[in-house]
Structure formats: structure tokens, C-alpha cells
Write an enzyme that holds these catalytic residues in place. Sequence first.
Site, mmCIF file in Angstrom:
data_model
loop_
_atom_site.group_PDB
_atom_site.id
_atom_site.type_symbol
_atom_site.label_atom_id
_atom_site.label_comp_id
_atom_site.label_asym_id
_atom_site.label_seq_id
_atom_site.Cartn_x
_atom_site.Cartn_y
_atom_site.Cartn_z
ATOM 1 N N CYS A 1 1.814 -6.427 10.570
ATOM 2 C CA CYS A 1 1.828 -5.284 9.647
ATOM 3 C C CYS A 1 3.287 -5.003 9.369
ATOM 4 C CB CYS A 1 1.148 -4.073 10.272
ATOM 5 S SG CYS A 1 1.313 -2.546 9.309
ATOM 6 N N SER B 1 0.817 -1.213 0.000
ATOM 7 C CA SER B 1 0.000 0.000 0.000
ATOM 8 C C SER B 1 0.853 1.267 0.000
ATOM 9 C CB SER B 1 -0.896 0.012 1.231
ATOM 10 O OG SER B 1 -0.107 -0.044 2.397
ATOM 11 N N GLU C 1 4.897 6.164 9.832
ATOM 12 C CA GLU C 1 5.032 6.996 8.626
ATOM 13 C C GLU C 1 5.313 8.464 8.974
ATOM 14 O OE1 GLU C 1 3.180 6.346 5.063
ATOM 15 O OE2 GLU C 1 3.443 4.191 5.222
#
Lengths: 286, 286
Positions: B191, B13, B158
Site C-alpha cells: 500500500c 484513491s 492519514e
Amino acid sequence: MISSGSPIVVLDSGLGGLTVVRAIRITLPSQNILYFGDTARVPYGSKSAATVTSFVRQIITYLSTYEPKHVVIACNTATALSLKTIQEEFPHLSISGVVEPGAKAAAEASGAGAAPVIGVIGTEATIRSGAYEREIIKYRPDARILCHPTPLLASIVEEGREDNDPLVILALEQYLKPLVQRGVQTLVLGCTHYPVYRGLIERIVGEEVAVIDSADKCAQDVRRILLADGKIAGDDKPKGFLKCFVTDDSPRFARLARRFLDMELDAPVWVSPDELHALSASPLAN
Amino acid sequence: MISSGSPIVVLDSGLGGLTVVRAIRITLPSQNILYFGDTARVPYGSKSAATVTSFVRQIITYLSTYEPKHVVIACNTATALSLKTIQEEFPHLSISGVVEPGAKAAAEASGAGAAPVIGVIGTEATIRSGAYEREIIKYRPDARILCHPTPLLASIVEEGREDNDPLVILALEQYLKPLVQRGVQTLVLGCTHYPVYRGLIERIVGEEVAVIDSADKCAQDVRRILLADGKIAGDDKPKGFLKCFVTDDSPRFARLARRFLDMELDAPVWVSPDELHALSASPLAN
């Protein structure tokens, strides 16, 4: 043909723009509203101007068949990165954003003293764009403007955390205390998600700091534009409808929308991103 | 024609899948890698199966012209929501994901005692899908599995926060302590963003808890598949290349990629989302 029953389009990257819908429904209760949440491609705040502008172009092209009386780009990032281009591309549509009303209100709230210190918080893309500086300077050329990206805040809101959660308090303190220490007198909430924590933000910055809710100011701006254009017929009419469109039909939307709107919602209409991208390939309808 | 120089495709993604790239480059240094980060539509973790599957389908269709020897869906959400459908739709491609290797490693790490307690953290969509439960149960039908969504964690990574940041520590404590209190013996980082904080996670859960890095296990799984298919020619060859594709060309990618890969990167190739959606409209090439 645009009539008094023609809808106002409110578009956003996801859920945040619903704070603008709430404010419009208070200010202009009889207006019909189409809300578009681009939930398959949310968030916009970390993306580039070219990408965000193409998404906004697709959404407006899609909704232009409803002949809206006005279009509000109810997302600070989308306004900052795309409003000017989009207004030029759709000259027959009345289109406004959420940055200019917030910037104007911040300038007005900063009083008569010289060189007011105005803080702005928003997504990485909104802050990087410089859109708030440009707008505030128009009204207060003497202002000192401190812009601070708060990239986690929209995700924290979308996780549904309450304002007594220690993590919410810590994140807001980390982001806001440097602004307070630098003497900020006015603080603009430059993202439509942030008013959800307005009370907590006001406690952290203290009562001497005026907190400006860009969603609220945006709704007042829409009312002003519609009145000036003679597009409001009087407020004795029944309550307007609210119809929602989303690009990702997940249970999140209904669950979180309640938090933003303080009301129950009908199931949203799902619009496939494929359908939107196909519109990019065809000539614009305007 | 697939040859020994044909690339391995790694898709994600956004940035998280770069932890898988790093692990593959350690395990299989001579392999050529094409990395695809869907940065215009990131994150996938809050979106539906239909939306995420359509994005993965577009990316694989786009990259299939490079005749990859193997495709890794290096995103737990995309694996959980789309792997089975995508494998059926592209029967001529070798495709693996990131959930099964992590689940198998967790089952193996849980030892011989009866009814081990295995925790899994991941995005909202990964956890809701039940993919980890299904895979772990295959290897350890007696396991008690505690799955816990940690939706903010990928955004925190992020944002580029270090693991000594009080907010990172608080978020991890809030998410992990309930699992520790319920007696978790093995914890799967479900993840590919999360290994960035692996050291801190290990300190919070304590040394009795085995922490499983799904990115690392995924790379070992790719090596096993390539060996079994006779697609590795020997490791005396020069270091393979790494070429990146992104759908949003923002400065974020280069800045954060360094953090994930511990190396400098050439500028990525930009692929327009419009181009990808156009592929959805045409018949598949396989």
C-alpha cells in the site's frame, strides 16, 4: 401519497447509521424503514461540506420516489455539514438529523449547576463544522464545550475490533483522557459508530460522566416528530420491514451490519453511484 | 500528440500515491507529472472491484485529454482490482500499476534458497484480490506467501500520526508480529501509504527481513518503460512540473501532502465527482 405504511428513510455514509435503525426499531417497531448506506463513498468524516451535501442530495432525490413519511440523516458529519441546506432544498419532506437531539440531551444531562463542561467526540468534519457547539449553546448558553476529533474511531469500529482489543483501549484512552483531565461532566458520542464501544467508553471516562448516545436520542426525536405530525397509527400493527440500499455491494456490509443491528439482514439493493450522479444533473423532483 | 514534454499521469484513491510521485521525481526529475487524488471517494481499500474499476475508468477518461505519455495506477487496491480491465479498455494508452514491480522485487530479494517465505501487507481489497500471490508466483513458484490485511494502517497515516506514537507502534506490532513468528524473510509494503512508517516497520520485523517499498519499485518500473519506449529525451532538462487534481477540495490535502512529498504544493484543481460520473455515461474517447 404519504400513508401510515409509508417508510422512514434513514441515510448514512456507510454502516454507522444502523445504530439509529436499531434504536428506531426498538422505539417504533411497526414502522417500515428504508436504510441507505453510501458504502462506495464512505467515509464522509474527512470530506468537505460541498461534497457531502451533494451526496446527501442525490440519495434523498433517489429515495423520494418511495414517498417517505420522514427522512433521518443518521450521520453526524452529514447532519453537521448539510442538514440546513437539504431542508431548504426539499421543503415538502420532513427531514431531521442526529446532532440536535444529542446536543439537547447533553444540555439536559448536565444538571442545574453553573457552567457545565460538555465534551463532544466526532469525525474531523463534524468537529470542524462547530455544529454541536451551536446546538448546545441554544439550550445551555453557559456551557463550556470541549470538542475533540477522533478520526480513527469509525475505522476501528468498521474493522470489527472487539472492545477488549488493546488497540481499541489505547485509542479510546488517547482520545478521552485529555477530556477527563479537563473536567468533562457530560460526553456526547457525536458519531453513530461510537455506541458500539459505549461500555468501554463509560469505563474510561468514569461513572461521574454522563455519556450521551446521539443514535438513541435521534430515534426518540423521530418518534416525537411522527407523533406531533399524526403519522403514527398505533402500535398494534405487525413489525415493520427493513430494506437496505448500498452503493458498493461488498461482503463487508452483511458481515458488519450484524454487529450494528444484532439481527440478520436480507441482501441489500445495489444502487450505482453513476445513477446517483445522473440525478444531480436533472432538475429536482420536489 | 505525445511529446517528450507530455505528462506522466499518477492516479490514486487519495494521498498515498504521492509516495510514488516522490520516487518518480527522484528517479526522473525532468518529467512533468499530473497527480489525481480521488479524495471525495477515498479510501478504495474496503470497496468492490466493480466500484473501484468504474472510478479508475472515469479518472483516466478525464485525464486522457492531456495526452499522457504514461499512466501509473499508483494505488495497490486500484491496481489489484482494475489494472487488467483498464489496460484492455484503453489499448492506446501505456498503463502500469504498482503490484507487479513490488512482487518482482520481493521475489528477487528472497535470494537463492528454496521456498522463501514472503509476507505482504495491504488493504482488505488488495489482499482479498490475490493479486500479489499471482504476481510473486510468476517469479518464484516455490515461494510460501503470507498475505495479511492491515485495514487500519492507511487511516492511521492519514491522521498524520508520527512513528513514535504508541498507537502506531501497537498497530504495527499487532499486524507484523504474526508474520515474523511465521518466519517471513521478505515483507512487501503493499500500500503506497505504508512507506511513511518504513523505519519503524524495519525495526519491528528485524534486520534479517528485507522490506520492499512498492512505491519505490513502481517508480523504477516507470523509468524502465519510458526508456524502452524511447519517451525520455535526456536528463539535462529543467525540473518537471507537478500539477494536482482532487475530487474533494479540503484543507487535508495540502496539509498531508507535505508529509508525503517533503515539499510545498500549489493549490490543487478541483474536479467534481458529478463531472466524472457524467463521463461514465458518454462513450469512451479512445
